[in-house]
Scaffold this motif. Structure first.
Motif, PDB file in Angstrom:
ATOM      1  N   GLU A   1       0.846  -1.214   0.000  1.00 49.61           N
ATOM      2  CA  GLU A   1       0.000   0.000   0.000  1.00 49.61           C
ATOM      3  C   GLU A   1       0.870   1.248   0.000  1.00 49.61           C
ATOM      4  O   GLU A   1       0.624   2.206  -0.742  1.00 49.61           O
ATOM      5  N   ASP A   2       1.918   1.243   0.840  1.00 49.43           N
ATOM      6  CA  ASP A   2       2.801   2.419   0.921  1.00 49.43           C
ATOM      7  C   ASP A   2       3.559   2.644  -0.389  1.00 49.43           C
ATOM      8  O   ASP A   2       4.008   3.750  -0.670  1.00 49.43           O
ATOM      9  N   LEU A   3       3.736   1.585  -1.162  1.00 52.28           N
ATOM     10  CA  LEU A   3       4.471   1.713  -2.438  1.00 52.28           C
ATOM     11  C   LEU A   3       3.510   1.834  -3.619  1.00 52.28           C
ATOM     12  O   LEU A   3       3.953   1.864  -4.771  1.00 52.28           O
ATOM     13  N   SER A   4       2.213   1.840  -3.314  1.00 55.59           N
ATOM     14  CA  SER A   4       1.167   1.737  -4.355  1.00 55.59           C
ATOM     15  C   SER A   4       1.479   0.555  -5.270  1.00 55.59           C
ATOM     16  O   SER A   4       1.397   0.642  -6.499  1.00 55.59           O
ATOM     17  N   GLY A   5       1.848  -0.544  -4.653  1.00 51.08           N
ATOM     18  CA  GLY A   5       2.249  -1.724  -5.433  1.00 51.08           C
ATOM     19  C   GLY A   5       1.318  -2.907  -5.206  1.00 51.08           C
ATOM     20  O   GLY A   5       0.204  -2.759  -4.710  1.00 51.08           O
ATOM     21  N   ARG A   6       1.781  -4.065  -5.595  1.00 54.73           N
ATOM     22  CA  ARG A   6       0.980  -5.290  -5.517  1.00 54.73           C
ATOM     23  C   ARG A   6       1.740  -6.359  -4.729  1.00 54.73           C
ATOM     24  O   ARG A   6       2.970  -6.324  -4.654  1.00 54.73           O
ATOM     25  N   ILE A   7       0.994  -7.329  -4.215  1.00 55.69           N
ATOM     26  CA  ILE A   7       1.620  -8.432  -3.461  1.00 55.69           C
ATOM     27  C   ILE A   7       1.566  -9.696  -4.299  1.00 55.69           C
ATOM     28  O   ILE A   7       0.522 -10.006  -4.882  1.00 55.69           O
ATOM     29  N   ALA A   8       2.672 -10.418  -4.317  1.00 60.40           N
ATOM     30  CA  ALA A   8       2.669 -11.719  -5.003  1.00 60.40           C
ATOM     31  C   ALA A   8       3.242 -12.783  -4.073  1.00 60.40           C
ATOM     32  O   ALA A   8       4.205 -12.525  -3.341  1.00 60.40           O
ATOM     33  N   GLY A   9       2.629 -13.957  -4.090  1.00 65.00           N
ATOM     34  CA  GLY A   9       3.172 -15.091  -3.354  1.00 65.00           C
ATOM     35  C   GLY A   9       3.890 -16.000  -4.338  1.00 65.00           C
ATOM     36  O   GLY A   9       3.435 -16.163  -5.476  1.00 65.00           O
ATOM     37  N   VAL A  10       5.012 -16.571  -3.916  1.00 68.26           N
ATOM     38  CA  VAL A  10       5.758 -17.477  -4.793  1.00 68.26           C
ATOM     39  C   VAL A  10       5.708 -18.881  -4.189  1.00 68.26           C
ATOM     40  O   VAL A  10       6.164 -19.093  -3.061  1.00 68.26           O
ATOM     41  N   ILE A  11       5.124 -19.803  -4.934  1.00 70.00           N
ATOM     42  CA  ILE A  11       5.033 -21.188  -4.448  1.00 70.00           C
ATOM     43  C   ILE A  11       5.933 -22.066  -5.302  1.00 70.00           C
ATOM     44  O   ILE A  11       5.804 -22.089  -6.535  1.00 70.00           O
ATOM     45  N   LEU A  12       6.827 -22.796  -4.654  1.00 72.01           N
ATOM     46  CA  LEU A  12       7.682 -23.762  -5.344  1.00 72.01           C
ATOM     47  C   LEU A  12       7.360 -25.142  -4.780  1.00 72.01           C
ATOM     48  O   LEU A  12       7.179 -25.287  -3.565  1.00 72.01           O
ATOM     49  N   GLY A  13       7.305 -26.138  -5.639  1.00 68.39           N
ATOM     50  CA  GLY A  13       7.047 -27.491  -5.149  1.00 68.39           C
ATOM     51  C   GLY A  13       6.655 -28.408  -6.283  1.00 68.39           C
ATOM     52  O   GLY A  13       6.837 -28.091  -7.460  1.00 68.39           O
ATOM     53  N   SER A  14       6.092 -29.545  -5.902  1.00 67.85           N
ATOM     54  CA  SER A  14       5.597 -30.478  -6.903  1.00 67.85           C
ATOM     55  C   SER A  14       4.160 -30.811  -6.507  1.00 67.85           C
ATOM     56  O   SER A  14       3.903 -31.150  -5.340  1.00 67.85           O
ATOM     57  N   GLU A  15       3.257 -30.659  -7.430  1.00 67.01           N
ATOM     58  CA  GLU A  15       1.817 -30.848  -7.162  1.00 67.01           C
ATOM     59  C   GLU A  15       1.358 -29.984  -5.988  1.00 67.01           C
ATOM     60  O   GLU A  15       0.869 -30.483  -4.973  1.00 67.01           O
ATOM     61  N   VAL A  16       1.571 -28.691  -6.139  1.00 65.62           N
ATOM     62  CA  VAL A  16       1.205 -27.761  -5.059  1.00 65.62           C
ATOM     63  C   VAL A  16       0.244 -26.679  -5.556  1.00 65.62           C
ATOM     64  O   VAL A  16       0.045 -25.672  -4.876  1.00 65.62           O
ATOM     65  N   ASP A  17      -0.346 -26.893  -6.748  1.00 64.67           N
ATOM     66  CA  ASP A  17      -1.212 -25.831  -7.293  1.00 64.67           C
ATOM     67  C   ASP A  17      -2.454 -25.591  -6.435  1.00 64.67           C
ATOM     68  O   ASP A  17      -3.036 -24.514  -6.463  1.00 64.67           O
ATOM     69  N   ASN A  18      -2.818 -26.595  -5.611  1.00 62.98           N
ATOM     70  CA  ASN A  18      -3.974 -26.419  -4.711  1.00 62.98           C
ATOM     71  C   ASN A  18      -3.720 -25.325  -3.661  1.00 62.98           C
ATOM     72  O   ASN A  18      -4.652 -24.813  -3.048  1.00 62.98           O
ATOM     73  N   LEU A  19      -2.448 -24.956  -3.459  1.00 59.23           N
ATOM     74  CA  LEU A  19      -2.131 -23.952  -2.429  1.00 59.23           C
ATOM     75  C   LEU A  19      -2.356 -22.521  -2.920  1.00 59.23           C
ATOM     76  O   LEU A  19      -2.520 -21.599  -2.121  1.00 59.23           O
ATOM     77  N   ALA A  20      -2.359 -22.339  -4.253  1.00 57.05           N
ATOM     78  CA  ALA A  20      -2.431 -20.977  -4.806  1.00 57.05           C
ATOM     79  C   ALA A  20      -3.695 -20.216  -4.353  1.00 57.05           C
ATOM     80  O   ALA A  20      -3.584 -19.061  -3.913  1.00 57.05           O
ATOM     81  N   PRO A  21      -4.899 -20.833  -4.390  1.00 58.86           N
ATOM     82  CA  PRO A  21      -6.076 -20.087  -3.929  1.00 58.86           C
ATOM     83  C   PRO A  21      -5.971 -19.655  -2.465  1.00 58.86           C
ATOM     84  O   PRO A  21      -6.459 -18.603  -2.081  1.00 58.86           O
ATOM     85  N   GLU A  22      -5.303 -20.473  -1.648  1.00 55.49           N
ATOM     86  CA  GLU A  22      -5.112 -20.122  -0.232  1.00 55.49           C
ATOM     87  C   GLU A  22      -4.287 -18.847  -0.113  1.00 55.49           C
ATOM     88  O   GLU A  22      -4.544 -17.981   0.718  1.00 55.49           O
ATOM     89  N   VAL A  23      -3.260 -18.745  -0.947  1.00 62.29           N
ATOM     90  CA  VAL A  23      -2.361 -17.584  -0.905  1.00 62.29           C
ATOM     91  C   VAL A  23      -3.130 -16.323  -1.337  1.00 62.29           C
ATOM     92  O   VAL A  23      -2.989 -15.254  -0.749  1.00 62.29           O
ATOM     93  N   LEU A  24      -4.000 -16.486  -2.336  1.00 62.95           N
ATOM     94  CA  LEU A  24      -4.842 -15.346  -2.765  1.00 62.95           C
ATOM     95  C   LEU A  24      -5.821 -14.968  -1.651  1.00 62.95           C
ATOM     96  O   LEU A  24      -6.081 -13.791  -1.409  1.00 62.95           O
ATOM     97  N   ALA A  25      -6.324 -15.986  -0.949  1.00 63.39           N
ATOM     98  CA  ALA A  25      -7.302 -15.727   0.118  1.00 63.39           C
ATOM     99  C   ALA A  25      -6.702 -14.896   1.247  1.00 63.39           C
ATOM    100  O   ALA A  25      -7.412 -14.194   1.958  1.00 63.39           O
ATOM    101  N   TYR A  26      -5.386 -14.978   1.410  1.00 64.00           N
ATOM    102  CA  TYR A  26      -4.735 -14.214   2.485  1.00 64.00           C
ATOM    103  C   TYR A  26      -4.130 -12.900   1.970  1.00 64.00           C
ATOM    104  O   TYR A  26      -3.275 -12.321   2.609  1.00 64.00           O
ATOM    105  N   GLY A  27      -4.572 -12.463   0.802  1.00 58.86           N
ATOM    106  CA  GLY A  27      -4.253 -11.089   0.405  1.00 58.86           C
ATOM    107  C   GLY A  27      -3.346 -10.902  -0.794  1.00 58.86           C
ATOM    108  O   GLY A  27      -3.142  -9.768  -1.230  1.00 58.86           O
ATOM    109  N   ALA A  28      -2.770 -11.997  -1.353  1.00 58.72           N
ATOM    110  CA  ALA A  28      -1.901 -11.801  -2.519  1.00 58.72           C
ATOM    111  C   ALA A  28      -2.750 -11.427  -3.739  1.00 58.72           C
ATOM    112  O   ALA A  28      -3.872 -11.912  -3.892  1.00 58.72           O
TER     113      ALA A  28
END
Ligand code: FAD
Length: 326
Positions: free
Chosen positions: A31-58
């Motif tokens: 917010e202070d930078l007028s920017g955006r937040i991104a989460g970086v997920i690395l793994g194998s078969e971890v795409d189910n985690l992406a919606p969780e990361v969005l749910a917490y503000g990314a």
């Protein structure tokens, strides 16, 4: 638009709570930078985690899936994260100051030829310059040093667990999931994981709901056994002041405070702890603090929700016998 990145630490498809805490502070910084937040997920078969990361503000998630990333190994993880950063140029990159985050961050900072501030306890954006101000204890905790990284990007920090709170979880979050391919191979890993044997009992102070802590007023190593008995009955973790640790009564991994761990339990029971500022720094955000001390002027009583003026042993024994009767 400037991006604040949070490395989402996951093991066996479970996100470490520190990653959610970092998404919370990333929101303030973005917010202070007028920017955006991104989460970086690395793994194998971890795409189910992406919606969780969005749910917490990314606002977006960068997802890299590869067999080489199934388990954490330094080199493939460091290559994947640094390659991504080279492509997208984040302004800030935050990782948890966990064993994994600490191991990974140094390698990534080296590959990106940028600076790294380790074990940070405060983060903010300087208004005039837009620099990230990263504050951490230095010189054995004797001073709080604020560090900036003016010339290189990303500005990188590992952040202590339990410093920032977890943001509220949003239902039906919107955001972008960007799947990236990184060229990785087993040769790069350099090591092969044959088996994983968890430690029999690990101290999980930072995320304990109840902490039973003892200080110098307890009187000795043997006395800590009594607190351990109480902790077990309460399914609590055992904490300690630095003086108790320095007296050799209990190991350092139990130390709470500025040069120990930061805790935020629902209940913190402090037995024979005076409440010095350096101890309070690690526990004052507990939901409910119960202090037992023989000195009515002890500073711990100023922050306690319940204070018991008396001998710790009498109180601990009464609690143990009541809990055993249940
Ligand atoms: P004391 O201050 O000696 O207090 C003992 C208390 O027990 C007293 O209040 C006494 O009234 C009470 N008592 C005695 N007998 C009984 C009894 N029978 N029943 C009940 N109560 C009794 N400290 C930390 O804890 N964590 C840190 O991370 C930390 N980092 C530090 C970093 C720096 C740079 C410095 C300079 C100090 C740091 N300290 C830290 C040390 C801190 O300043 C205090 O010295 C320490 O917290 C005191 O520990 P204590 O409360 O156990 O002991």
């Amino acid at each position: 638009m400037k991006e604040v990145w949070v490395f989402i630490e996951q093991e066996e498809n479970k996100i470490h709570p520190v990653s959610f805490e970092l998404l919370g502070i990333a929101n303030t910084l973005a917010e202070d930078l007028s920017g955006r937040i991104a989460g970086v997920i690395l793994g194998s078969e971890v795409d189910n985690l992406a919606p969780e990361v969005l749910a917490y503000g990314a606002h977006k998630v960068y997802l890299v899936e590869h067999d080489c990333l199934k388990y954490y190994r330094h080199r493939p993880y460091a290559k994947a994260l640094s390659d991504l950063a080279k492509k997208y140029h984040p302004e800030i990159l935050l990782l948890g100051a966990t064993p994994l985050g600490r191991d990974l961050a140094g390698g990534v900072a080296t590959l990106l030829e940028t600076g790294l501030t380790a074990d940070v306890t405060e983060l903010s954006i300087e208004k005039e310059t837009g620099y990230l101000l990263m504050t951490r204890p230095a010189y054995g905790g004797n001073i709080m040093a604020t560090i900036v990284c003016p010339h290189h990007r990303p500005q990188m920090a590992t952040v202590r667990p339990r410093i920032f709170s977890v943001p509220e979880r949003k239902e039906n979050p919107k955001g972008e999931i960007i799947k990236e391919k990184i060229d990785l191979s087993e040769d790069l890993a350099g090591i092969e994981r044959l088996n994983f044997i968890p430690k029999e009992k690990t101290v999980n102070l930072e995320y304990a709901d109840v902490v039973v802590a003892g200080g110098k007023g307890i009187g000795g190593k043997r006395e800590f056994e009594k607190l351990k008995e109480l902790a077990e009955l309460l399914s609590a973790e055992l904490g300690a002041s630095r003086l108790a640790v320095e007296s050799g009564w209990i190991s350092y991994e139990h130390q709470v405070g500025q040069t120990g761990k930061t805790v935020r339990p629902k209940v913190y029971l402090a037995f024979g702890i005076s409440g010095a500022i350096q101890h309070r720094a690690g526990m004052q955000n507990s939901d409910f603090i119960i202090a037992v001390n023989t000195d009515k002027g002890a500073p711990i009583f100023k922050i306690a929700d319940m204070g018991i003026l008396g001998d710790w042993k009498v109180v601990a024994e009464a609690l143990i016998s009541a809990l055993k009767k249940e």
